[in-house]
Design an enzyme around this catalytic site. Structure first.
Site, PDB file in Angstrom:
ATOM      1  CB  CYS A 256      37.787  39.777  29.958  1.00  0.00           C
ATOM      2  SG  CYS A 256      37.462  41.520  29.632  1.00  0.00           S
TER       3      CYS A 256
ATOM      4  CD  GLU B 142      41.106  53.816  30.244  1.00  0.00           C
ATOM      5  OE1 GLU B 142      41.439  55.005  30.418  1.00  0.00           O
ATOM      6  OE2 GLU B 142      41.839  52.851  30.558  1.00  0.00           O
TER       7      GLU B 142
ATOM      8  CB  CYS C 130      37.990  44.777  29.037  1.00  0.00           C
ATOM      9  SG  CYS C 130      38.368  45.006  30.764  1.00  0.00           S
TER      10      CYS C 130
ATOM     11  CG  ASN D  60      41.615  49.754  26.695  1.00  0.00           C
ATOM     12  OD1 ASN D  60      42.092  49.853  25.571  1.00  0.00           O
ATOM     13  ND2 ASN D  60      42.252  50.166  27.775  1.00  0.00           N
TER      14      ASN D  60
ATOM     15  CB  CYS E  47      40.156  41.856  33.938  1.00  0.00           C
ATOM     16  SG  CYS E  47      38.497  42.020  33.249  1.00  0.00           S
TER      17      CYS E  47
ATOM     18  CD  GLU F 101      40.742  41.454  27.279  1.00  0.00           C
ATOM     19  OE1 GLU F 101      40.276  42.609  27.345  1.00  0.00           O
ATOM     20  OE2 GLU F 101      41.683  41.071  27.999  1.00  0.00           O
TER      21      GLU F 101
HETATM   22  N1  THU Z   1      41.779  46.285  30.307  1.00  0.00           N
HETATM   23  C1  THU Z   1      41.372  45.592  29.209  1.00  0.00           C
HETATM   24  O1  THU Z   1      40.971  46.181  28.194  1.00  0.00           O
HETATM   25  N2  THU Z   1      41.406  44.241  29.256  1.00  0.00           N
HETATM   26  C2  THU Z   1      41.813  43.523  30.358  1.00  0.00           C
HETATM   27  O2  THU Z   1      41.598  42.334  30.413  1.00  0.00           O
HETATM   28  C3  THU Z   1      42.517  44.219  31.433  1.00  0.00           C
HETATM   29  C4  THU Z   1      42.220  45.666  31.536  1.00  0.00           C
HETATM   30  C5  THU Z   1      41.733  47.746  30.257  1.00  0.00           C
HETATM   31  C6  THU Z   1      40.707  48.357  31.158  1.00  0.00           C
HETATM   32  C7  THU Z   1      41.289  49.727  31.389  1.00  0.00           C
HETATM   33  O3  THU Z   1      40.884  50.555  30.319  1.00  0.00           O
HETATM   34  C8  THU Z   1      42.786  49.520  31.297  1.00  0.00           C
HETATM   35  O4  THU Z   1      42.969  48.265  30.658  1.00  0.00           O
HETATM   36  C9  THU Z   1      43.495  49.505  32.644  1.00  0.00           C
HETATM   37  O5  THU Z   1      42.863  48.649  33.529  1.00  0.00           O
END
Ligand code: THU
Length: 137
Positions: A90, A47, A56, A45, A87, A58
């Site tokens: 994804c 940010e 994300c 991920n 999520c 994935e």
């Molecule tokens: N996140 C992912 O990388 N994958 C997911 O499927 C769920 C959420 C990340 C996004 C964000 O950087 C952190 O997790 C918290 O939501």
């Protein structure tokens, strides 16, 4: 798929997870996507100070694979602190490239907590077929 292959894919995702850029959530995520040709693409991920621009792990893995010419996926491992599940966004992106892709969810220790499929994670998915597309993967 052999147990040791699953663990190897989880370990790759967990190593990648160390490269996550998650200063806001402090919830690093790592993914490792294996294609049907056997290539592996990792993702983390990423940010952003403008929070919605976060991507994300994935999706990073999927987009890396597609951008390298790979659209047929076999399995994706996702590692979070506590075995968090992909999520909705994804799930939809994974569904685009096949509902049968296996999804392995593991925790910070690399312990496999759940094995599922995109189909199970996203029932009644909206897919390219709904648009009359016979997508050539
Ligand atoms: N996140 C992912 O990388 N994958 C997911 O499927 C769920 C959420 C990340 C996004 C964000 O950087 C952190 O997790 C918290 O939501």
């Amino acid at each position: 798929m052999l147990l040791k292959e699953k663990q190897a894919l989880i370990d790759l995702a967990n190593t990648a997870r160390q490269r996550a850029y998650a200063p806001y959530s402090n919830y690093p995520v790592g993914a490792a996507l294996r294609t049907k040709t056997g290539r592996i693409f990792t993702g983390v991920n990423v940010e952003n100070a403008a929070y919605p621009q976060t991507m994300c792990a994935e999706r990073v893995a999927v987009f890396k694979a597609v951008s390298e010419g790979e659209k047929e996926f076999e399995v994706i491992s996702v590692v979070t602190d506590n075995g968090g599940s992909p999520c909705g966004g994804c799930r939809q992106v994974l569904a685009e490239f096949g509902l049968d892709t296996i999804v392995l969810l593991a925790d910070r220790n690399g312990k496999l907590l759940k094995e599922t499929t995109v189909k199970e994670l996203l029932p009644e998915a909206f897919t390219p077929e709904h648009l009359g597309k016979q997508v050539d993967t």
